[in-house]
Design an enzyme around this catalytic site. Structure first.
Site, PDB file in Angstrom:
ATOM      1  N   ARG A  61     162.905 -40.258 107.783  1.00  0.00           N
ATOM      2  CA  ARG A  61     163.490 -40.549 109.319  1.00  0.00           C
ATOM      3  C   ARG A  61     163.017 -42.232 109.586  1.00  0.00           C
ATOM      4  O   ARG A  61     163.635 -42.875 109.867  1.00  0.00           O
ATOM      5  CB  ARG A  61     163.136 -39.817 110.431  1.00  0.00           C
ATOM      6  CG  ARG A  61     163.857 -39.961 111.542  1.00  0.00           C
ATOM      7  CD  ARG A  61     163.173 -39.240 112.632  1.00  0.00           C
ATOM      8  NE  ARG A  61     163.816 -37.536 112.610  1.00  0.00           N
ATOM      9  CZ  ARG A  61     164.951 -37.197 112.575  1.00  0.00           C
ATOM     10  NH1 ARG A  61     165.876 -38.252 113.070  1.00  0.00           N
ATOM     11  NH2 ARG A  61     165.411 -36.075 112.186  1.00  0.00           N
ATOM     12  N   MET A  86     174.185 -39.064 116.655  1.00  0.00           N
ATOM     13  CA  MET A  86     173.863 -37.966 116.911  1.00  0.00           C
ATOM     14  C   MET A  86     172.380 -37.767 115.841  1.00  0.00           C
ATOM     15  O   MET A  86     172.100 -36.863 115.364  1.00  0.00           O
ATOM     16  CB  MET A  86     174.553 -37.024 116.455  1.00  0.00           C
ATOM     17  CG  MET A  86     176.172 -36.996 117.200  1.00  0.00           C
ATOM     18  SD  MET A  86     175.563 -36.679 119.011  1.00  0.00           S
ATOM     19  CE  MET A  86     175.260 -34.973 118.969  1.00  0.00           C
ATOM     20  N   ARG A  87     171.585 -38.915 115.931  1.00  0.00           N
ATOM     21  CA  ARG A  87     170.057 -39.065 115.132  1.00  0.00           C
ATOM     22  C   ARG A  87     169.145 -39.108 116.229  1.00  0.00           C
ATOM     23  O   ARG A  87     169.183 -39.763 117.056  1.00  0.00           O
ATOM     24  CB  ARG A  87     170.146 -39.991 114.126  1.00  0.00           C
ATOM     25  CG  ARG A  87     171.125 -40.057 113.234  1.00  0.00           C
ATOM     26  CD  ARG A  87     170.890 -39.169 111.820  1.00  0.00           C
ATOM     27  NE  ARG A  87     169.587 -39.533 111.335  1.00  0.00           N
ATOM     28  CZ  ARG A  87     168.733 -38.659 110.508  1.00  0.00           C
ATOM     29  NH1 ARG A  87     169.423 -37.636 110.203  1.00  0.00           N
ATOM     30  NH2 ARG A  87     167.833 -39.092 110.019  1.00  0.00           N
ATOM     31  N   ILE A  88     168.180 -38.182 115.970  1.00  0.00           N
ATOM     32  CA  ILE A  88     166.854 -38.494 116.949  1.00  0.00           C
ATOM     33  C   ILE A  88     166.268 -39.706 116.507  1.00  0.00           C
ATOM     34  O   ILE A  88     165.938 -39.631 115.062  1.00  0.00           O
ATOM     35  CB  ILE A  88     166.078 -37.111 116.717  1.00  0.00           C
ATOM     36  CG1 ILE A  88     166.704 -36.029 117.470  1.00  0.00           C
ATOM     37  CG2 ILE A  88     164.715 -37.406 117.393  1.00  0.00           C
ATOM     38  CD1 ILE A  88     165.859 -34.739 117.377  1.00  0.00           C
ATOM     39  N   HIS A 105     174.254 -39.047 127.841  1.00  0.00           N
ATOM     40  CA  HIS A 105     174.167 -37.618 127.493  1.00  0.00           C
ATOM     41  C   HIS A 105     175.100 -36.761 128.327  1.00  0.00           C
ATOM     42  O   HIS A 105     175.054 -36.983 129.465  1.00  0.00           O
ATOM     43  CB  HIS A 105     172.474 -37.249 127.601  1.00  0.00           C
ATOM     44  CG  HIS A 105     172.328 -35.948 127.421  1.00  0.00           C
ATOM     45  ND1 HIS A 105     172.253 -35.517 126.115  1.00  0.00           N
ATOM     46  CD2 HIS A 105     172.128 -34.983 128.136  1.00  0.00           C
ATOM     47  CE1 HIS A 105     171.785 -34.234 125.962  1.00  0.00           C
ATOM     48  NE2 HIS A 105     171.850 -33.713 127.098  1.00  0.00           N
ATOM     49  N   THR A 137     163.477 -43.455 125.926  1.00  0.00           N
ATOM     50  CA  THR A 137     162.166 -43.653 125.627  1.00  0.00           C
ATOM     51  C   THR A 137     161.757 -42.412 124.499  1.00  0.00           C
ATOM     52  O   THR A 137     162.839 -41.806 124.202  1.00  0.00           O
ATOM     53  CB  THR A 137     161.347 -43.181 126.934  1.00  0.00           C
ATOM     54  OG1 THR A 137     161.558 -41.797 127.310  1.00  0.00           O
ATOM     55  CG2 THR A 137     161.497 -44.090 128.176  1.00  0.00           C
ATOM     56  N   ASP A 141     166.041 -37.312 125.234  1.00  0.00           N
ATOM     57  CA  ASP A 141     166.826 -37.241 126.573  1.00  0.00           C
ATOM     58  C   ASP A 141     166.076 -37.182 127.719  1.00  0.00           C
ATOM     59  O   ASP A 141     166.429 -36.502 128.855  1.00  0.00           O
ATOM     60  CB  ASP A 141     167.610 -36.032 126.400  1.00  0.00           C
ATOM     61  CG  ASP A 141     168.611 -35.784 125.268  1.00  0.00           C
ATOM     62  OD1 ASP A 141     169.182 -37.151 124.754  1.00  0.00           O
ATOM     63  OD2 ASP A 141     168.836 -34.741 124.802  1.00  0.00           O
TER      64      ASP A 141
HETATM   65  C1  GRF Z   1     179.919 -37.504 124.062  1.00  0.00           C
HETATM   66  O1  GRF Z   1     179.928 -36.362 124.753  1.00  0.00           O
HETATM   67  C2  GRF Z   1     178.431 -38.095 124.133  1.00  0.00           C
HETATM   68  O2  GRF Z   1     177.857 -37.984 125.309  1.00  0.00           O
HETATM   69  C3  GRF Z   1     177.536 -37.147 123.250  1.00  0.00           C
HETATM   70  O3  GRF Z   1     178.436 -37.191 122.320  1.00  0.00           O
HETATM   71  C4  GRF Z   1     179.875 -37.430 122.747  1.00  0.00           C
HETATM   72  C5  GRF Z   1     180.304 -38.171 121.438  1.00  0.00           C
HETATM   73  O4  GRF Z   1     181.616 -38.535 121.798  1.00  0.00           O
HETATM   74  N1  GRF Z   1     176.404 -37.743 123.006  1.00  0.00           N
HETATM   75  P1  GRF Z   1     182.229 -40.004 121.313  1.00  0.00           P
HETATM   76  O5  GRF Z   1     182.077 -40.084 119.890  1.00  0.00           O
HETATM   77  O6  GRF Z   1     181.809 -40.966 122.341  1.00  0.00           O
HETATM   78  O7  GRF Z   1     183.718 -39.631 121.435  1.00  0.00           O
END
Ligand code: GRF
Length: 211
Positions: A61, A86-88, A105, A137, A141
């Site tokens: 990572r 979608m990565r931490i 979020h 931070t 989340d």
């Molecule tokens: C959204 O609901 C966002 O809040 C979440 O993942 C989804 C991504 O959708 N973290 P997009 O790629 O912006 O269409």
């Protein structure tokens, strides 16, 4: 002119809402950790520079985050927007960009951090759900909340119908907050989000954090 970078992993509808908002700044790059992210095509169609840095090509990572950070810095952004990324991110990455790193979020934080937020909301039986824009931070989340938008949970909702209702609010809320930042009105100060200047009316469903 302020400069911003957007990080995505997939569909890119939040990215699209930011690009379409006519923000007072230039989107200097859209970067995805997934080379096949549909959002990259949307961004390119708008003439924005796109890049993919495949996280699977890195041993750790930290290595991926270092490459990502170097690429972002090359664009010298004032603001970095996570939009369905979608990565931490490692603590080192987050600290490097702290104060100029925002995320959206799909829940009313601190409820339902992590993934599958709409399923979590349905399982909990909450009557209100929504989305949150926050400073990032190291706590997942868990960064200071800037603004939230709420929607009702209706009888008969399933994950898809609830997600769609929340997503419509995401598309309104994120550009609004990004605009505050790019106008120089929004800051992370002593662990709180501070918004200067004219404040949106309370009582609406978009509620900025108190200062
Ligand atoms: C959204 O609901 C966002 O809040 C979440 O993942 C989804 C991504 O959708 N973290 P997009 O790629 O912006 O269409």
């Amino acid at each position: 002119m302020k400069r911003y970078v957007i990080l995505i992993s997939g569909r890119g509808s939040n990215m699209e809402s930011l690009l379409a908002a006519g923000l007072p700044g230039a989107c200097v790059a859209v970067i995805s950790n997934k080379p096949d992210a549909a959002g990259l095509t949307l961004a390119a169609a708008r003439g924005v520079t796109t890049q993919a840095i495949d996280h699977r090509g890195f041993a750790s990572r930290e290595d991926f985050d270092a490459a990502l950070a170097a690429e972002i810095e090359r664009h010298a952004p004032d603001l970095v927007l996570l939009a369905g990324f979608m990565r931490i991110l490692s603590d080192g990455f987050v600290r490097r960009f702290e104060g100029r790193l925002l995320n959206i979020h799909p829940s009313l934080l601190p409820l339902f951090p992590g993934v599958k937020t709409h399923a979590q909301a349905l399982a909990a039986g909450v009557r209100l759900h929504g989305c949150t824009v926050h400073f990032v931070t190291p706590a997942l989340d868990g960064g200071p909340i800037i603004a939230q938008a709420a929607v009702p949970v209706l009888a008969g909702d399933d994950e898809a119908s609830l997600a769609a209702r929340v997503l419509a609010e995401e598309h309104a809320l994120y550009p609004r907050v990004a605009r505050w930042f790019l106008e120089g009105r929004l800051q992370l100060l002593e662990g709180r989000a501070r918004l200067a200047g004219e404040r949106p009316a309370h009582g609406a469903l978009h509620v900025p954090a108190a200062d």
